[in-house]
Design an enzyme around this catalytic site. Structure first.
Site, PDB file in Angstrom:
ATOM      1  N   ALA A   1      -2.954   1.410  -1.899  1.00  0.00           N
ATOM      2  CA  ALA A   1      -2.208   0.560  -0.962  1.00  0.00           C
ATOM      3  C   ALA A   1      -2.695  -0.872  -1.109  1.00  0.00           C
ATOM      4  O   ALA A   1      -3.035  -1.546  -0.147  1.00  0.00           O
ATOM      5  CB  ALA A   1      -2.409   1.070   0.459  1.00  0.00           C
TER       6      ALA A   1
ATOM      7  N   SER B   1      -1.835  -4.620  -3.488  1.00  0.00           N
ATOM      8  CA  SER B   1      -0.728  -5.579  -3.463  1.00  0.00           C
ATOM      9  C   SER B   1       0.596  -4.929  -3.883  1.00  0.00           C
ATOM     10  O   SER B   1       1.541  -4.861  -3.099  1.00  0.00           O
ATOM     11  CB  SER B   1      -1.041  -6.748  -4.394  1.00  0.00           C
ATOM     12  N   LEU B   2       0.662  -4.428  -5.108  1.00  0.00           N
ATOM     13  CA  LEU B   2       1.942  -3.881  -5.580  1.00  0.00           C
ATOM     14  C   LEU B   2       2.280  -2.559  -4.911  1.00  0.00           C
ATOM     15  O   LEU B   2       3.434  -2.290  -4.587  1.00  0.00           O
ATOM     16  CB  LEU B   2       1.924  -3.690  -7.098  1.00  0.00           C
ATOM     17  N   GLY B   3       1.262  -1.717  -4.685  1.00  0.00           N
ATOM     18  CA  GLY B   3       1.511  -0.420  -4.040  1.00  0.00           C
ATOM     19  C   GLY B   3       2.130  -0.621  -2.666  1.00  0.00           C
ATOM     20  O   GLY B   3       3.098   0.052  -2.300  1.00  0.00           O
TER      21      GLY B   3
ATOM     22  N   ASN C   1      -0.880  -3.288 -15.597  1.00  0.00           N
ATOM     23  CA  ASN C   1      -0.676  -4.373 -16.548  1.00  0.00           C
ATOM     24  C   ASN C   1      -1.437  -4.049 -17.836  1.00  0.00           C
ATOM     25  O   ASN C   1      -2.372  -3.254 -17.832  1.00  0.00           O
ATOM     26  CB  ASN C   1      -1.241  -5.654 -15.923  1.00  0.00           C
TER      27      ASN C   1
ATOM     28  N   ARG D   1      -3.012  -9.554  -1.343  1.00  0.00           N
ATOM     29  CA  ARG D   1      -3.512  -9.036  -0.074  1.00  0.00           C
ATOM     30  C   ARG D   1      -4.039 -10.193   0.762  1.00  0.00           C
ATOM     31  O   ARG D   1      -4.989 -10.863   0.375  1.00  0.00           O
ATOM     32  CB  ARG D   1      -4.652  -8.044  -0.333  1.00  0.00           C
TER      33      ARG D   1
ATOM     34  N   LYS E   1       4.266  -8.916 -22.959  1.00  0.00           N
ATOM     35  CA  LYS E   1       3.562  -9.448 -21.788  1.00  0.00           C
ATOM     36  C   LYS E   1       2.064  -9.563 -22.080  1.00  0.00           C
ATOM     37  O   LYS E   1       1.411 -10.535 -21.686  1.00  0.00           O
ATOM     38  CB  LYS E   1       3.812  -8.540 -20.575  1.00  0.00           C
TER      39      LYS E   1
ATOM     40  N   ASN F   1      -0.153 -12.967 -22.054  1.00  0.00           N
ATOM     41  CA  ASN F   1      -1.380 -12.995 -21.272  1.00  0.00           C
ATOM     42  C   ASN F   1      -2.569 -13.416 -22.142  1.00  0.00           C
ATOM     43  O   ASN F   1      -3.382 -14.254 -21.748  1.00  0.00           O
ATOM     44  CB  ASN F   1      -1.601 -11.602 -20.658  1.00  0.00           C
TER      45      ASN F   1
ATOM     46  N   ASN G   1      -2.536 -23.379 -15.488  1.00  0.00           N
ATOM     47  CA  ASN G   1      -1.769 -23.066 -16.701  1.00  0.00           C
ATOM     48  C   ASN G   1      -1.285 -24.340 -17.393  1.00  0.00           C
ATOM     49  O   ASN G   1      -1.357 -24.459 -18.621  1.00  0.00           O
ATOM     50  CB  ASN G   1      -0.557 -22.195 -16.352  1.00  0.00           C
TER      51      ASN G   1
HETATM   52  P1  NAP Z   1      -4.866  -4.328  -5.978  1.00  0.00           P
HETATM   53  O1  NAP Z   1      -4.260  -5.228  -4.961  1.00  0.00           O
HETATM   54  O2  NAP Z   1      -6.312  -4.479  -6.312  1.00  0.00           O
HETATM   55  O3  NAP Z   1      -4.594  -2.838  -5.489  1.00  0.00           O
HETATM   56  C1  NAP Z   1      -5.102  -1.718  -6.161  1.00  0.00           C
HETATM   57  C2  NAP Z   1      -5.302  -0.637  -5.123  1.00  0.00           C
HETATM   58  O4  NAP Z   1      -5.647   0.579  -5.782  1.00  0.00           O
HETATM   59  C3  NAP Z   1      -6.424  -0.935  -4.116  1.00  0.00           C
HETATM   60  O5  NAP Z   1      -5.892  -0.802  -2.817  1.00  0.00           O
HETATM   61  C4  NAP Z   1      -7.458   0.165  -4.405  1.00  0.00           C
HETATM   62  O6  NAP Z   1      -8.092   0.665  -3.252  1.00  0.00           O
HETATM   63  C5  NAP Z   1      -6.553   1.254  -4.927  1.00  0.00           C
HETATM   64  N1  NAP Z   1      -7.273   2.307  -5.659  1.00  0.00           N
HETATM   65  C6  NAP Z   1      -8.022   2.213  -6.787  1.00  0.00           C
HETATM   66  N2  NAP Z   1      -8.492   3.415  -7.142  1.00  0.00           N
HETATM   67  C7  NAP Z   1      -8.047   4.293  -6.204  1.00  0.00           C
HETATM   68  C8  NAP Z   1      -8.198   5.697  -6.010  1.00  0.00           C
HETATM   69  N3  NAP Z   1      -8.907   6.437  -6.849  1.00  0.00           N
HETATM   70  N4  NAP Z   1      -7.585   6.259  -4.936  1.00  0.00           N
HETATM   71  C9  NAP Z   1      -6.863   5.518  -4.076  1.00  0.00           C
HETATM   72  N5  NAP Z   1      -6.673   4.181  -4.211  1.00  0.00           N
HETATM   73  C10 NAP Z   1      -7.263   3.583  -5.258  1.00  0.00           C
HETATM   74  O7  NAP Z   1      -4.085  -4.407  -7.353  1.00  0.00           O
HETATM   75  P2  NAP Z   1      -2.594  -4.950  -7.642  1.00  0.00           P
HETATM   76  O8  NAP Z   1      -2.625  -6.429  -7.634  1.00  0.00           O
HETATM   77  O9  NAP Z   1      -1.614  -4.245  -6.777  1.00  0.00           O
HETATM   78  O10 NAP Z   1      -2.436  -4.494  -9.156  1.00  0.00           O
HETATM   79  C11 NAP Z   1      -2.077  -3.188  -9.574  1.00  0.00           C
HETATM   80  C12 NAP Z   1      -1.609  -3.297 -11.019  1.00  0.00           C
HETATM   81  O11 NAP Z   1      -0.381  -4.037 -11.027  1.00  0.00           O
HETATM   82  C13 NAP Z   1      -2.589  -4.069 -11.916  1.00  0.00           C
HETATM   83  O12 NAP Z   1      -2.618  -3.511 -13.198  1.00  0.00           O
HETATM   84  C14 NAP Z   1      -1.982  -5.468 -11.951  1.00  0.00           C
HETATM   85  O13 NAP Z   1      -2.306  -6.188 -13.126  1.00  0.00           O
HETATM   86  C15 NAP Z   1      -0.501  -5.147 -11.905  1.00  0.00           C
HETATM   87  N6  NAP Z   1       0.320  -6.257 -11.400  1.00  0.00           N
HETATM   88  C16 NAP Z   1       0.021  -6.847 -10.209  1.00  0.00           C
HETATM   89  C17 NAP Z   1       0.830  -7.873  -9.736  1.00  0.00           C
HETATM   90  C18 NAP Z   1       0.557  -8.565  -8.412  1.00  0.00           C
HETATM   91  O14 NAP Z   1       1.235  -9.530  -8.087  1.00  0.00           O
HETATM   92  N7  NAP Z   1      -0.389  -8.123  -7.615  1.00  0.00           N
HETATM   93  C19 NAP Z   1       1.927  -8.304 -10.491  1.00  0.00           C
HETATM   94  C20 NAP Z   1       2.214  -7.664 -11.702  1.00  0.00           C
HETATM   95  C21 NAP Z   1       1.388  -6.635 -12.145  1.00  0.00           C
HETATM   96  P3  NAP Z   1      -9.210  -0.129  -2.415  1.00  0.00           P
HETATM   97  O15 NAP Z   1      -8.431  -1.066  -1.552  1.00  0.00           O
HETATM   98  O16 NAP Z   1      -9.848   0.976  -1.653  1.00  0.00           O
HETATM   99  O17 NAP Z   1     -10.094  -0.804  -3.419  1.00  0.00           O
END
Ligand code: NAP
Length: 308
Positions: free
Chosen positions: A13, A15-17, A108, A136, A187, A191, A205
Site C-alpha cells: 500500500a 504510492s502506486l499500490g 520499474n 506518499r 524506459k 532512465n 533533469n
Molecule cells: P513505495 O511507495 O515504496 O511502495 C512500495 C510498498 O510495498 C510499500 O508500502 C512497502 O511496504 C510495500 N512492501 C514491500 N514489500 C512488501 C511485502 N513483502 N509485503 C507487503 N508490502 C510490501 O513504492 P512505489 O513508488 O509505489 O513503487 C513501486 C514500483 O512502481 C517501483 O518499482 C517504482 O519504480 C514503480 N513506479 C513508481 C511510480 C511512482 O510514481 N511512485 C511511477 C512509476 C513506476 P512498507 O510501507 O511496509 O515499507
C-alpha cells in the site's frame, strides 16, 4: 460479468499500490490489501483506511486488508512493491496463488519480473510500465501527482485479459502492449541515460543540457546494448527522446535523485545494474556505461546506500 467479481489482491500500500487500490475500489471493484506484517496491519486499521489526494481533494477508502499469512486463495494479484522487494514478496504468497492466477507486476526496470515468474510457474505474469506519478505524503496517504499512461502486456501470451474493462471503468488510463518488453527496455534506457547523471551532478533533469557529449555517448552505448539484446525498436531515436524528456522535465529531480537525497534505497540493480549485467553476458564492451555504473555505486556506497 463473472470476472468483474474477482478480488484484486494488492501487495504494497505504497504510492502506486494505493493509487490503483483507491481507483479500483471507487469503481466498485473488490480490493484486498496485503500488508507487510501484523504491526502494519494494526497501524492501517487504526488509520481507518487509505487516503488518496487528487486535485487537492482527499478521500479516504476503508479497504479490507490482511497479511500474507491469511489462508484465502488469490486469483489476481497486483504486485506493487519496489523491484528489490518483489521476489521475496511473491515467495511469501506463492502457496496462496490459485492455478491460473494472474500476477500484475508494476516494478520499474528489468530483472525482478523474471525472478517473480520463476517463483510462480502456475501463474500468468502480466508486466506493466507506467508513467503515472504518485508519492506518499504521510502514512496511508498518497498524492496522485502526475497523470500518465500504463502499458500492460505478456510476452508469453499476447491475448489481452478480460479485466482491462475494469481498469477503464476505474479511470486507469492504459493500453495493452504487444511489445511490453520493448517498452520496459526503452524506459530502462531512458532512465540509465538521465537518472544516474542527475545523482552524480546533484542536479535537476534540465541541467543535463550542460553535458551534451556525455549524454550522446551514453545513448550510443545504450542503443548498441538494445540492438544486442534483440530490442532494436527500443533503440530507435533514443538520443532524441532523451533530449525531449530532459527538456520536458527540466525543472524536476529524477526519481533516483529523490531517493538518494532522502537516503532511500534505489532500484539501481534493476536499471543501470541490469543494463551492465546484460552487456557483460553478451561480452559487449561499453566503457562509458560501465564507468557510470562504477561511479554511481561508489556514490551510493559513500552514503551508506545499497548497491543492489
Ligand atoms: P513505495 O511507495 O515504496 O511502495 C512500495 C510498498 O510495498 C510499500 O508500502 C512497502 O511496504 C510495500 N512492501 C514491500 N514489500 C512488501 C511485502 N513483502 N509485503 C507487503 N508490502 C510490501 O513504492 P512505489 O513508488 O509505489 O513503487 C513501486 C514500483 O512502481 C517501483 O518499482 C517504482 O519504480 C514503480 N513506479 C513508481 C511510480 C511512482 O510514481 N511512485 C511511477 C512509476 C513506476 P512498507 O510501507 O511496509 O515499507
Amino acid at each position: 460479468m463473472s470476472e468483474c467479481k474477482t478480488t484484486w489482491h494488492i501487495l504494497g500500500a505504497g504510492s502506486l499500490g494505493s493509487l490503483w487500490a483507491a481507483r479500483l475500489a471507487r469503481a466498485g471493484v473488490p480490493v484486498q490489501l496485503i500488508l507487510r506484517d501484523a504491526e502494519r496491519l494494526a497501524a492501517y486499521r487504526r488509520a481507518g483506511g487509505l487516503t488518496l489526494v487528487e486535485k487537492g481533494q482527499a478521500r479516504q477508502f476503508p479497504l479490507d486488508a490482511q497479511t500474507a499469512t491469511d489462508p484465502a486463495p488469490i486469483q489476481r494479484l497486483l504486485l506493487a512493491c519496489k523491484a528489490y522487494d518483489a521476489e521475496q514478496a511473491i515467495a511469501g504468497l506463492a502457496p496462496r496463488l490459485a492455478d491460473e492466477a494472474e500476477v500484475i507486476l508494476l516494478q520499474n526496470g528489468l530483472g525482478s519480473q523474471d525472478a517473480v515468474a520463476a517463483r510462480v510457474p502456475q501463474a500468468r505474469c502480466i508486466l506493466a510500465s507506467s508513467t503515472e506519478g504518485a508519492f506518499r505524503e504521510d502514512a496511508w496517504r498518497v498524492v496522485f501527482a502526475g497523470h500518465g499512461h500504463t502499458w500492460l502486456g505478456d510476452p508469453l501470451d499476447l491475448t489481452p485479459p478480460p479485466w482491462l474493462a475494469e481498469l477503464e471503468r476505474a479511470g486507469i488510463v492504459h493500453d495493452w502492449s504487444l511489445d511490453i518488453l520493448g517498452r520496459l527496455w526503452r524506459k530502462l534506457a531512458l532512465n540509465c541515460a538521465i537518472n544516474p547523471l542527475t545523482v552524480l551532478y546533484d542536479c535537476r533533469n534540465g541541467d543535463l543540457r550542460q553535458h551534451p557529449a556525455e549524454l550522446a555517448t551514453l545513448c550510443d552505448e545504450l542503443a548498441e546494448l538494445l540492438h544486442t539484446c534483440g530490442q532494436p525498436a527500443a533503440a530507435d531515436g533514443l538520443h532524441e527522446e532523451v533530449q525531449r524528456v530532459i527538456q520536458a522535465t527540466a525543472a524536476n529531480y529524477s526519481s533516483m535523485h529523490q531517493d538518494v537525497a532522502q537516503g532511500r534505497r534505489t532500484e539501481i540493480a534493476y536499471l543501470l545494474g541490469h543494463a551492465c549485467a546484460a552487456a557483460q553476458r553478451h561480452r559487449l564492451v561499453l566503457p562509458h556505461l560501465t564507468a557510470l555504473h562504477q561511479r554511481l555505486l561508489k556514490h551510493l556506497g559513500a552514503r551508506g546506500l545499497p548497491s543492489h
